[in-house]
Design an enzyme around this catalytic site. Structure first.
Site, PDB file in Angstrom:
ATOM      1  N   LEU A 207      37.514  30.911  38.469  1.00  0.00           N
ATOM      2  CA  LEU A 207      36.940  30.744  39.796  1.00  0.00           C
ATOM      3  C   LEU A 207      36.000  31.887  40.159  1.00  0.00           C
ATOM      4  O   LEU A 207      36.397  33.053  40.175  1.00  0.00           O
ATOM      5  CB  LEU A 207      38.051  30.632  40.844  1.00  0.00           C
ATOM      6  N   HIS A 208      34.758  31.532  40.462  1.00  0.00           N
ATOM      7  CA  HIS A 208      33.774  32.534  40.834  1.00  0.00           C
ATOM      8  C   HIS A 208      32.651  31.912  41.652  1.00  0.00           C
ATOM      9  O   HIS A 208      32.338  30.728  41.517  1.00  0.00           O
ATOM     10  CB  HIS A 208      33.184  33.216  39.594  1.00  0.00           C
ATOM     11  N   PHE A 209      32.078  32.727  42.504  1.00  0.00           N
ATOM     12  CA  PHE A 209      30.864  32.425  43.241  1.00  0.00           C
ATOM     13  C   PHE A 209      29.791  33.402  42.756  1.00  0.00           C
ATOM     14  O   PHE A 209      30.096  34.407  42.117  1.00  0.00           O
ATOM     15  CB  PHE A 209      31.078  32.596  44.747  1.00  0.00           C
TER      16      PHE A 209
END
Length: 372
Positions: A207-209
């Site tokens: 999970l990453h932005f």
């Protein structure tokens, strides 16, 4: 607000991109372009410049050629030759939006320590507090901001919520709200936060932005919109019109939390329906674009145009928003609005597909919305 653990070094702050076109010789002087940075951005830029000075990036973004194309949309094109060969490889299938996390594959617990800019956690304080030299275990599982070693813009970074929990690339309400808080903390409309789902050109299933600074208005931010509805907590939902990519625009609500809740609900619905999507958090969290695409599906099914396959453009959130990374000199020199529009139309849903999906999304959001 955020409690940040930082190790600040006395390095010179440099550059950002200019608002009227691009000039690689003078567009990366941040203090001249933005003399009144928020404390968050000031520290972020300073740390990013330090990593640049240490030679941690695969290329020097400040020397890459970039231009605004003439036309209705004013797409931004940047030439980064060979970027796709230098990036970390994709290690999962592109046909499933939700896939389990696999610890043996590359993930952000395996990055070099020097790629970590800082770690932080939320606090109840009304003002941001920063602590120089704080240990990495500020909380049980702090969130982290890392450099993107293959940047496409100034201060291109990765936001990893609760990094040690090893969450797969899927939006949840808590993590999306964290990304919204980061956008708000920047207090600058030219620092956007983006998200790519699996199947929509996320390349790491952790999970990453992403976020970076580009001092120009994105084409999607200028696109006309048509209001669809206002749901119970005052969040307005519109659709893009006269833009080559199908998508929704969310704004309003009584608080940032209200807006975040509605957008994350839409994301959750899409990913559970196996619909790839990209998100652009704009205007310091006041406006959010939810963009829909099917290009990876066309690639795998053999329906993508060979012309665009040869160009090797991966239409992630930045490309759909109008900032396109080109990897070949020929494509950059010959780039035109007409060609890039045709590419974005191919990457997007057809009008019939969008109308069908729009009804499903709006029905779901209405059922999940509190009463007025």
């Amino acid at each position: 607000m955020f409690l940040c653990g930082l190790t600040l070094l006395p390095v010179e702050t440099k550059a950002g991109m200019c608002s009227n076109g691009f000039d690689s010789t003078n567009c990366f002087r941040m203090e001249e372009v933005e003399p009144n940075l928020s404390p968050f951005l000031h520290k972020l830029f300073k740390e990013w410049d330090d990593r640049k000075a240490r030679g941690l990036f695969h290329h020097d973004i400040t020397t890459c050629e970039a231009k605004v194309l003439p036309g209705e949309h004013n797409f931004v094109a940047i030439l980064i030759e060979g970027r796709d060969q230098k990036k970390r490889p994709t290690e999962f299938g592109m046909n499933q939006v939700l896939q389990p996390f696999h610890s043996e594959k590359f993930n952000f617990t395996k990055v070099k320590p020097e790629e970590v800019i800082f770690r932080f956690q939320e606090t109840e304080s009304d003002s941001a507090q920063y602590f120089d030299g704080a240990p990495p275990t500020v909380s049980a599982s702090p969130s982290s901001i890392l450099i993107n070693v293959s940047p496409i813009g100034y201060c291109h970074v990765l936001l990893i919520p609760r990094v040690q929990e090893c969450l797969p690339q899927r939006v949840d309400r808590e993590s999306f709200l964290l990304a919204m808080y980061v956008a708000r903390e920047a207090r600058n409309p030219f620092f956007r936060v983006g998200y790519n789902s699996l199947g929509a050109f996320a390349t790491i299933n952790h999970l990453h932005f992403q976020a970076y600074y580009l001092k120009v208005q994105y084409p999607v931010e200028k696109a006309p919109t048509e209001k669809l509805t206002v749901i119970g907590n005052g969040v307005s939902i519109s659709q893009l019109v006269q833009y080559p990519v199908s998508g929704f625009v969310f704004e309003g609500g009584s608080s940032l939390e209200d807006l975040s809740h509605v957008v994350s609900n839409a994301c959750i619905f899409l990913q559970e329906s196996n619909r790839p999507y990209n998100v652009l958090i704009s205007e310091s969290g006041k406006r959010v674009f939810l963009l829909l695409q099917c290009y990876a599906e066309k690639q795998t099914s053999g329906k993508a145009s060979q012309e665009f396959l040869d160009m090797r453009i991966n239409p992630a959130v930045w490309e759909l928003g109008g900032h396109l990374v080109l990897k070949r000199r020929k494509d950059y020199d010959e780039a035109s609005e007409a060609t890039l529009c045709r590419f974005l139309v191919e990457a997007s849903l057809s009008e019939a597909e969008f109308q069908e999906l729009k009804c499903c999304v709006l029905e779901f959001l209405a059922s999940a919305s509190p009463e007025k």
